[in-house]
Motif scaffolding. Structure first.
Motif, PDB file in Angstrom:
ATOM      1  N   ASP A  70       0.960  -1.086   0.183  1.00  0.00           N
ATOM      2  CA  ASP A  70       0.137   0.193   0.120  1.00  0.00           C
ATOM      3  C   ASP A  70       0.962   1.185   0.022  1.00  0.00           C
ATOM      4  O   ASP A  70       2.084   1.309   0.230  1.00  0.00           O
ATOM      5  CB  ASP A  70      -0.913  -0.066   1.166  1.00  0.00           C
ATOM      6  N   ASN A  71       0.234   2.370  -0.268  1.00  0.00           N
ATOM      7  CA  ASN A  71       1.063   3.387  -0.358  1.00  0.00           C
ATOM      8  C   ASN A  71       1.576   3.996   0.778  1.00  0.00           C
ATOM      9  O   ASN A  71       2.629   4.665   1.023  1.00  0.00           O
ATOM     10  CB  ASN A  71       0.137   4.843  -0.934  1.00  0.00           C
ATOM     11  N   CYS A  72       0.839   3.747   1.956  1.00  0.00           N
ATOM     12  CA  CYS A  72       1.497   4.012   3.388  1.00  0.00           C
ATOM     13  C   CYS A  72       2.842   3.391   3.741  1.00  0.00           C
ATOM     14  O   CYS A  72       3.163   3.553   4.785  1.00  0.00           O
ATOM     15  CB  CYS A  72       0.053   3.696   4.355  1.00  0.00           C
ATOM     16  N   LEU A  73       2.947   2.222   2.970  1.00  0.00           N
ATOM     17  CA  LEU A  73       4.119   1.351   3.245  1.00  0.00           C
ATOM     18  C   LEU A  73       5.215   2.171   2.258  1.00  0.00           C
ATOM     19  O   LEU A  73       6.434   1.998   2.505  1.00  0.00           O
ATOM     20  CB  LEU A  73       4.059  -0.169   2.948  1.00  0.00           C
ATOM     21  N   LEU A  74       4.809   2.251   1.074  1.00  0.00           N
ATOM     22  CA  LEU A  74       5.740   2.595   0.007  1.00  0.00           C
ATOM     23  C   LEU A  74       6.511   4.308   0.379  1.00  0.00           C
ATOM     24  O   LEU A  74       7.532   4.267   0.298  1.00  0.00           O
ATOM     25  CB  LEU A  74       5.282   2.760  -1.297  1.00  0.00           C
ATOM     26  N   TRP A  75       5.595   5.035   0.939  1.00  0.00           N
ATOM     27  CA  TRP A  75       6.076   6.595   1.187  1.00  0.00           C
ATOM     28  C   TRP A  75       7.130   6.543   2.178  1.00  0.00           C
ATOM     29  O   TRP A  75       8.026   6.991   1.934  1.00  0.00           O
ATOM     30  CB  TRP A  75       4.926   7.226   1.770  1.00  0.00           C
ATOM     31  N   PRO A  76       6.948   5.765   3.496  1.00  0.00           N
ATOM     32  CA  PRO A  76       8.059   5.768   4.432  1.00  0.00           C
ATOM     33  C   PRO A  76       9.512   5.198   3.676  1.00  0.00           C
ATOM     34  O   PRO A  76      10.525   5.724   4.034  1.00  0.00           O
ATOM     35  CB  PRO A  76       7.740   4.987   5.443  1.00  0.00           C
ATOM     36  N   ALA A  77       9.184   4.109   2.917  1.00  0.00           N
ATOM     37  CA  ALA A  77      10.398   3.601   2.494  1.00  0.00           C
ATOM     38  C   ALA A  77      11.156   4.539   1.274  1.00  0.00           C
ATOM     39  O   ALA A  77      11.999   4.716   1.270  1.00  0.00           O
ATOM     40  CB  ALA A  77      10.010   2.344   1.473  1.00  0.00           C
ATOM     41  N   ALA A  78      10.063   5.232   0.477  1.00  0.00           N
ATOM     42  CA  ALA A  78      10.855   6.529  -0.420  1.00  0.00           C
ATOM     43  C   ALA A  78      11.543   7.586   0.590  1.00  0.00           C
ATOM     44  O   ALA A  78      12.772   7.734   0.182  1.00  0.00           O
ATOM     45  CB  ALA A  78       9.784   6.872  -1.259  1.00  0.00           C
ATOM     46  N   VAL A  79      10.732   7.857   1.644  1.00  0.00           N
ATOM     47  CA  VAL A  79      11.496   8.835   2.279  1.00  0.00           C
ATOM     48  C   VAL A  79      12.997   8.440   2.824  1.00  0.00           C
ATOM     49  O   VAL A  79      13.926   8.925   2.923  1.00  0.00           O
ATOM     50  CB  VAL A  79      10.806   9.265   3.376  1.00  0.00           C
ATOM     51  N   GLY A  80      12.996   7.329   3.461  1.00  0.00           N
ATOM     52  CA  GLY A  80      14.275   6.647   3.923  1.00  0.00           C
ATOM     53  C   GLY A  80      15.294   6.499   2.906  1.00  0.00           C
ATOM     54  O   GLY A  80      16.481   6.838   2.989  1.00  0.00           O
ATOM     55  N   LEU A  81      14.905   6.175   1.864  1.00  0.00           N
ATOM     56  CA  LEU A  81      15.912   5.825   0.747  1.00  0.00           C
ATOM     57  C   LEU A  81      16.363   7.340   0.170  1.00  0.00           C
ATOM     58  O   LEU A  81      17.582   7.683   0.026  1.00  0.00           O
ATOM     59  CB  LEU A  81      15.413   5.241  -0.560  1.00  0.00           C
ATOM     60  N   THR A  82      15.630   8.342   0.139  1.00  0.00           N
ATOM     61  CA  THR A  82      15.801   9.705  -0.303  1.00  0.00           C
ATOM     62  C   THR A  82      16.723  10.412   0.941  1.00  0.00           C
ATOM     63  O   THR A  82      17.701  11.081   0.587  1.00  0.00           O
ATOM     64  CB  THR A  82      14.647  10.612  -0.622  1.00  0.00           C
ATOM     65  N   ASP A  83      16.468  10.136   2.129  1.00  0.00           N
ATOM     66  CA  ASP A  83      17.278  10.442   3.239  1.00  0.00           C
ATOM     67  C   ASP A  83      18.691  10.120   3.171  1.00  0.00           C
ATOM     68  O   ASP A  83      19.500  11.002   3.501  1.00  0.00           O
ATOM     69  CB  ASP A  83      16.587  10.215   4.571  1.00  0.00           C
ATOM     70  N   GLN A  84      18.927   8.909   2.831  1.00  0.00           N
ATOM     71  CA  GLN A  84      20.413   8.591   2.917  1.00  0.00           C
ATOM     72  C   GLN A  84      21.057   8.896   1.742  1.00  0.00           C
ATOM     73  O   GLN A  84      22.148   9.343   1.390  1.00  0.00           O
ATOM     74  CB  GLN A  84      20.354   6.956   2.764  1.00  0.00           C
ATOM     75  N   TRP A  85      20.059   9.118   0.614  1.00  0.00           N
ATOM     76  CA  TRP A  85      20.740   9.709  -0.836  1.00  0.00           C
ATOM     77  C   TRP A  85      21.223  11.004  -0.689  1.00  0.00           C
ATOM     78  O   TRP A  85      22.388  11.502  -1.005  1.00  0.00           O
ATOM     79  CB  TRP A  85      19.781   9.452  -1.694  1.00  0.00           C
TER      80      TRP A  85
END
Length: 304
Positions: A170-185
């Motif tokens: 679900d989007n509620c799962l994908l959004w934190p994953a995208a934020v976490g990846l972007t944060d490290q990048w």
């Protein structure tokens, strides 16, 4: 704070699991003997990982490490009982092993010493223990020479577990994953190869969600069935952005000057670098006055 949580769980007299998210990797977490009903699960992207987590026989403490993590599990030294020795015990071994090391008195049997447990241990056993300690110390020093780093973002590690728990993606799962990846990048904590690998994985998941949503809507239109209203209006989309952090909350000029991507290339800490930034805006046709204006107040022609 962790001690309070452990004490609370132990008092419940029921089996409890304490999850440490984005902490606990570099320092081994161990529950006191009074909290036998408490299990720890550590999900942390900080590196290095404490070697005591690499123990297949420990069923009380789990460290989640994915196979696509930059740190291979084989590089983490396996747990060793030598790591449980206190500084006092190590000092005793060193002292007893070096005692009379150059004294050849012709005795048929080595001198013995009595330890606190009233167990007699020969000098040769102390020397063997000393050899093992020094070998272990060298192994750990080589492992720690890699320094501090970061592994797979914690939200990405939790993503498949959350999907199993919810029974769907679900989007509620994908959004934190995208934020976490972007944060490290943006903080330069992962390589371009790993970023691209996980970016494409998330991109495919998001595309699948969009495809499924469109298919369900089309099927409902063809069959004339009434489609239930969506649970939320938010949607997750993939896209590329300028490497100008906070430029929409700042002004374009400062975003250029303090960008970790632009600054080292134009050397914006020098007058020549600032002149180069002004020249860039001139070539783009953006007046310097507009570049120094807050993004929300910029003219539409300059934004485009």
């Amino acid at each position: 704070m962790l001690c309070n949580v452990v004490d609370f769980c132990a008092a419940l007299q029921e089996f409890r699991t304490v999850m440490l998210i984005n902490c606990g990797a570099s320092k081994f977490v161990q529950a006191p003997a009074s909290a036998a009903n408490v299990r720890f699960v550590v999900i942390d992207s900080h590196r290095p990982i404490h070697p005591r987590y690499n123990n297949e026989d420990d069923h009380d403490v789990f460290f989640l490490l994915d196979i696509d993590d930059p740190l291979d599990k084989q590089r983490v030294p396996a747990a060793d009982i030598l790591d449980d020795m206190t500084e006092e015990e190590i000092a005793l071994v060193e002292e007893e092993a070096d005692r009379d090391s150059d004294d050849e008195d012709g005795l048929d049997s080595p001198a013995k010493r009595q330890r606190t447990e009233s167990i007699l241990v020969s000098r040769q056993m102390y020397r063997e223990k000393q050899r093992q300690l020094r070998k272990r110390r060298i192994e750990l020093e080589r492992y720690l020479e890699m320094g501090s780093s970061y592994g797979k973002p914690t939200p990405l590690v939790l993503l498949p577990l959350a999907e199993m728990l919810m029974g769907k993606m679900d989007n509620c799962l994908l959004w934190p994953a995208a934020v976490g990846l972007t944060d490290q990048w943006v903080h330069q904590r992962l390589s371009a190869n790993h970023h691209d690998l996980w970016y494409h994985m998330l991109h495919n998941e998001i595309s699948t969600q969009d495809t499924n949503r469109s298919h369900v809507q089309q099927l409902a239109n063809n069959t004339g069935q009434r489609q239930p209203p969506p649970q939320g209006k938010a949607a997750v989309v993939t896209g590329k952005n300028y490497r100008l952090m906070l430029h929409k909350h700042w002004n374009l000029y400062d975003a250029f000057v303090f960008s970790s991507y632009v600054a080292p290339r134009l050397q914006t800490w020098r007058h020549a670098g600032l002149d180069a930034v002004s020249l860039v805006f001139a070539k783009m046709g953006i007046p310097l006055e507009q570049a120094k204006t807050k993004w929300d107040n910029m003219q539409l022609t300059a934004k485009r």
